[in-house]
Design a protein around this motif. Structure first.
Motif, mmCIF file in Angstrom:
data_model
loop_
_atom_site.group_PDB
_atom_site.id
_atom_site.type_symbol
_atom_site.label_atom_id
_atom_site.label_comp_id
_atom_site.label_asym_id
_atom_site.label_seq_id
_atom_site.Cartn_x
_atom_site.Cartn_y
_atom_site.Cartn_z
ATOM 1 N N SER A 23 -34.929 -21.749 46.989
ATOM 2 C CA SER A 23 -36.136 -22.152 46.688
ATOM 3 C C SER A 23 -37.140 -21.279 45.694
ATOM 4 O O SER A 23 -37.639 -21.519 44.854
ATOM 5 C CB SER A 23 -37.274 -22.592 47.850
ATOM 6 N N ILE A 24 -37.060 -20.002 46.109
ATOM 7 C CA ILE A 24 -37.811 -19.078 45.256
ATOM 8 C C ILE A 24 -37.063 -18.990 44.089
ATOM 9 O O ILE A 24 -37.468 -18.899 42.801
ATOM 10 C CB ILE A 24 -37.816 -17.683 45.952
ATOM 11 N N ALA A 25 -35.639 -18.937 43.992
ATOM 12 C CA ALA A 25 -34.960 -18.738 42.836
ATOM 13 C C ALA A 25 -35.161 -20.006 42.060
ATOM 14 O O ALA A 25 -35.469 -19.845 40.572
ATOM 15 C CB ALA A 25 -33.442 -18.594 42.878
ATOM 16 N N ALA A 26 -35.492 -21.324 42.444
ATOM 17 C CA ALA A 26 -35.423 -22.661 41.695
ATOM 18 C C ALA A 26 -36.983 -22.607 41.050
ATOM 19 O O ALA A 26 -37.264 -23.079 40.045
ATOM 20 C CB ALA A 26 -35.201 -23.706 42.571
ATOM 21 N N CYS A 31 -40.541 -22.237 36.574
ATOM 22 C CA CYS A 31 -41.895 -21.785 35.622
ATOM 23 C C CYS A 31 -41.383 -21.419 34.364
ATOM 24 O O CYS A 31 -42.384 -21.685 33.455
ATOM 25 C CB CYS A 31 -42.255 -20.413 36.149
ATOM 26 N N ARG A 32 -40.394 -21.179 33.927
ATOM 27 C CA ARG A 32 -39.818 -20.762 32.486
ATOM 28 C C ARG A 32 -39.325 -22.157 31.669
ATOM 29 O O ARG A 32 -39.332 -22.016 30.506
ATOM 30 C CB ARG A 32 -38.558 -19.814 32.656
ATOM 31 N N TYR A 37 -43.012 -28.941 34.070
ATOM 32 C CA TYR A 37 -44.377 -28.803 34.210
ATOM 33 C C TYR A 37 -44.873 -30.345 34.673
ATOM 34 O O TYR A 37 -46.093 -30.304 35.430
ATOM 35 C CB TYR A 37 -45.149 -28.378 33.184
ATOM 36 N N PRO A 38 -44.659 -31.276 34.122
ATOM 37 C CA PRO A 38 -45.236 -32.689 34.466
ATOM 38 C C PRO A 38 -45.029 -32.870 36.031
ATOM 39 O O PRO A 38 -45.954 -33.406 36.833
ATOM 40 C CB PRO A 38 -44.466 -33.729 33.888
ATOM 41 N N ALA A 141 -38.851 -26.995 44.109
ATOM 42 C CA ALA A 141 -39.592 -26.028 43.323
ATOM 43 C C ALA A 141 -40.973 -26.757 43.081
ATOM 44 O O ALA A 141 -42.060 -25.903 42.944
ATOM 45 C CB ALA A 141 -38.707 -25.664 42.122
ATOM 46 N N PRO A 142 -41.127 -27.787 42.506
ATOM 47 C CA PRO A 142 -42.506 -28.232 42.026
ATOM 48 C C PRO A 142 -43.533 -28.286 43.002
ATOM 49 O O PRO A 142 -44.528 -27.884 42.998
ATOM 50 C CB PRO A 142 -42.148 -29.850 41.650
#
Ligand SMILES: Nc1ncnc2c1ncn2[C@@H]1O[C@H](COP(=O)(O)OP(=O)(O)OP(=O)(O)O)[C@@H](O)[C@H]1O
Ligand SMILES: [Mg+2]
Lengths: 266, 285
Positions: A23-26, A31-32, A37-38, A141-142
Motif C-alpha cells: 500500500s505504501i509503495a503504491a 503521488c507521482r 489524482y481524480p 492507494a487513493p
C-alpha cells in the motif's frame, strides 16, 4: 491447536505486513502519477466533506465538557484563569486528534471495509486483476492518500471547535475574564503542541485507511463476512490509533527534549 | 472406477499449446478440487469445459489466468511458466486475456460505459473520446445492448449484466478469452447471439477461447474440443462427436441431462417426509 493458532496468527501478520508495504509503495507511486489524482479527489470528497460536521460537533462538546469538569478544581485555589491552558492544551495535543481519528475510523473505516469487502465477495477485485490492474494501486492507494491528507484537516476543525467550545463555557458561563483566559492560553500552548497534534493526523489517517482496506480485501464470503470485517476493522483501527498515539507521544517528547533541553525542566 | 483419458496421463501432455497446465492440483484447506490435471489449450481454437455443478470448472478457469495459484503443478503461457510470477508481472501477462466472470463482476459504482472503458483507461491514455464512444457503441452492439451506456449495473437484469461483462472482457481485443458460463441466464435466442459472437471472434480475430458451460447446445455449436471434468479429473476429452458417442455412462448422463440412479434413490427416500409431520407453531395445543 495452540500451535496452529499461533502459526495462523503469524501468517496473518506476515500477510498484513506485506499489504502495508504494498500500500505504501503504491501510494508513493500514485503521488507521482497525475492519472490517479481524480481518484484521490473523489475519495477526498467522499471522506472529507461529510466528516467535517461530525468532527466539529465532537470537538465543540469536548471543549465544553472539559471546561465544566475542570472549573471547580482550578477555582478551589483561585486559578480559574488558567482554565484556558488546561482546556486548549488537552484539546490540541490529545483529545482533538484522537477523537477526530476515532470519528474518522467509525465513519470512514466501516464504509471502506464494507465497500471493498463487497467488491471482494462479488469478484470485482478479481475483475480488476483480470484486466491487468493492481487493485492495491487502483483501490487502496487513493483511499490511503485521501485519508492521510484529510485527517490533519479534520483535526484542525476539531481543535478549533474545541477551543471555541471551551471558551464559551469558561467566559460566558463561568464569567472568567476573556483577556486573562487568552493570555494564559497563549503562554501555555506552543505552536509545537498544535503541530504535533496535526502531524499525528497523517499517521492516524494512513493507519485507518490501510487497516480498513486490508479487512475489506481479506473479507469472508457473504453478508455476514462483510459485517464481521467492518467490526474487526473498527476495533483494529481504534487500537492502532491509541497505540500510535502512545508511540508518537514518546517519540515527540524525545525530540522536544533534545531541541529544548532547558524548557522541558520548567 | 472412473477411467481417465489416455492423453491426460502425467507427462504426456502436449506442451505446444498457448496455455498448458501440468499436473495441476488445487486444494482449499483439505478439500481437493482439482486433482492432478494436465491440459494443453491449442491456439486459435475454442475449448469448452463441461461438468457437473461444483466440479471445479470455475476454479480451473481462474488458474488459466492465475487468479488462483495452484497447490501444486504449473501453468504455462507460451511455454513461459506464469503461476510463480509476482502480481506486477502477472498484470503484464493478464493484458493478453479477457475474462468473463460467472457473476459478471461489473463494477457497481460506475456506469456501463465506464465499466467497458475501464481496461482501456488502465493501459492507455485516452485522447480521442469520439473514438472511445464509437468503440463502446460497437462492443455493446455486439452483445445487443447499445443504448445502455449510461445505465448503472444495479439497474440491469442478470442476463444484461452478463452481456455487459462480456463487452468489457473483449474491450481490449484480447487474444485469449476465458468465458465462465457465457450463456447461462440468457434466453435461447440471446444465447445463440452469444454463441455466434464467440465464433465470430475466433474466426475473424483468431482468438483462443476457453468456455465453461452447462449448455450442451452451446457447447456443440462453438467447441472445437470439449473437455469434461468430473470429481477433479478430466473424464473425457475430444471433439463434439467424440463426446456425443463417448461410452462412459457418466458422460452420457451428463450430456443428456439424465439423473443417475443414486440421485433418484435419494429423492425417493425423501418422499416420506411430508408437512403433516410438523406441528404448526401457531396451533394451540
Ligand atoms: N475460494 C474458495 N474457497 C474454498 N472452496 C472453494 C473456493 N472456490 C471454490 N471452492 C470449492 O471448489 C469447488 C468447485 O467450485 P467451482 O466454483 O469451480 O465449481 P463450478 O464447477 O464452477 O460449479 P458451477 O457450475 O456451479 O459454477 C466447490 O465445491 C467450491 O466449494
Ligand atoms: Mg462456476
Amino acid at each position: 491447536m495452540m500451535v496452529t493458532n499461533a502459526i495462523n496468527g503469524l501468517d496473518n501478520l506476515g500477510q498484513f505486513a506485506r499489504f502495508v508495504f504494498r500500500s505504501i509503495a503504491a501510494s508513493v507511486e500514485s503521488c507521482r502519477k497525475s492519472a490517479t489524482y481524480p481518484l484521490i479527489w473523489t475519495q477526498m470528497n467522499i471522506i472529507g466533506v461529510h466528516s467535517v460536521p461530525i468532527v466539529m460537533v465532537t470537538g465543540a462538546f469536548v471543549g465544553m465538557i472539559l471546561a465544566i469538569q475542570a472549573y471547580d478544581q482550578l477555582a478551589a485555589f483561585g486559578a480559574e484563569e488558567h482554565l484556558g491552558v488546561l482546556i486548549n492544551i488537552s484539546v490540541v495535543k490529545e483529545l482533538g486528534p484522537v477523537l477526530a481519528a476515532v470519528m474518522l475510523a467509525g465513519r470512514i473505516g466501516g464504509a471502506l471495509t464494507a465497500e471493498l469487502g463487497t467488491m471482494k465477495v462479488t469478484e470485482q477485485i478479481d475483475a480488476i486483476k483480470s484486466m491487468g490492474t493492481d487493485p492495491v494501486k487502483y483501490l487502496v492507494a487513493p483511499r490511503v492518500l485521501a485519508c492521510l491528507l484529510l485527517a490533519p484537516f479534520l483535526i484542525i476543525f476539531a481543535d478549533l471547535l474545541g477551543i471555541i467550545g471551551g471558551y464559551f463555557v469558561s467566559v460566558i458561563h463561568f464569567g472568567i475574564n476573556s483577556r486573562a483566559y487568552w493570555t494564559f492560553s497563549a503562554l501555555g500552548v506552543e505552536l509545537w503542541d498544535v503541530a504535533i497534534g496535526v502531524i499525528k493526523g497523517f499517521f492516524f489517517g494512513a493507519a485507518i485507511a490501510v487497516i480498513s482496506c486490508y479487512k475489506g480485501f481479506t473479507c469472508k464470503e457473504g453478508a455476514h463476512g462483510v459485517g464481521q470485517a467492518c467490526t474487526e476493522a473498527f476495533v483494529a483501527s481504534f487500537i492502532s490509533i491509541l497505540a500510535l498515539d502512545f508511540a508518537l507521544a514518546v517519540f515527540f517528547k524525545a525530540i522536544y527534549n533534545t531541541l529544548w533541553p532547558v524548557k522541558s525542566l520548567i | 472406477m472412473i477411467a481417465e483419458e489416455k492423453n491426460n496421463q502425467a507427462g504426456s501432455v502436449d506442451s505446444n499449446g498457448v496455455i498448458v497446465l501440468k499436473n495441476l492440483t488445487k486444494k482449499f484447506g483439505k478439500k481437493l478440487v482439482l486433482d492432478n490435471i494436465s491440459l494443453s489449450i491449442e491456439k486459435g481454437k475454442t475449448t469448452v469445459i463441461i461438468g457437473p455443478s461444483g466440479c471445479g470448472k470455475t476454479v480451473l478457469l481462474k488458474h488459466l489466468i492465475v487468479l488462483l495459484r495452484p497447490t501444486s503443478g504449473n501453468v504455462y503461457l507460451d511455454q513461459r511458466r506464469i503461476d510463480n510470477l509476482n502480481e506486477d508481472e502477472l498484470n503484464q501477462v493478464r493484458t493478453r486475456y479477457g475474462f468473463l466472470f460467472q457473476g459478471g463482476a461489473l463494477f457497481d459504482s460506475i456506469s456501463v460505459f465506464e465499466n467497458i472503458i475501464f481496461p482501456i483507461t488502465q493501459h492507455y491514455k485516452i485522447t480521442n473520446w469520439e473514438e472511445i464512444d464509437a468503440l463502446v457503441k460497437n462492443k455493446l452492439t455486439m452483445v445487443g445492448l447499445d443504448g445502455f451506456q449510461k445505465f448503472y449495473p444495479a439497474k440491469l437484469s442478470g442476463g444484461e449484466k452478463k452481456r455487459v461483462a462480456l463487452a468489457r472482457a473483449i474491450a481490449l481485443n484480447p487474444e485469449l478469452i476465458l468465458y465462465d458460463e457465457p450463456t447461462t441466464g440468457l434466453d435461447p435466442i440471446r444465447s445463440d447471439v452469444i454463441n455466434e459472437l464467440i465464433l465470430k471472434l475466433q474466426r475473424e480475430l483468431g482468438v483462443t477461447s476457453i468456455a465453461v458451460t452447462h449448455d450442451m447446445t452451446s457447447a456443440y455449436k462453438i467447441a472445437d474440443r470439449i473437455v469434461m471434468l468430473h470429481k477433479g479429473k478430466i473424464l473425457a476429452d475430444g471433439d463434439a462427436d467424440y463426446i456425443r458417442n463417448h461410452p462412459h455412462p457418466i458422460v452420457q448422463q451428463f450430456i443428456h441431462g439424465q439423473i443417475d440412479d443414486e440421485d433418484l434413490l435419494s429423492l425417493q427416500s425423501n418422499e416420506t417426509t411430508s408437512p403433516s409431520q410438523f406441528v404448526s407453531q401457531n396451533s394451540k395445543n
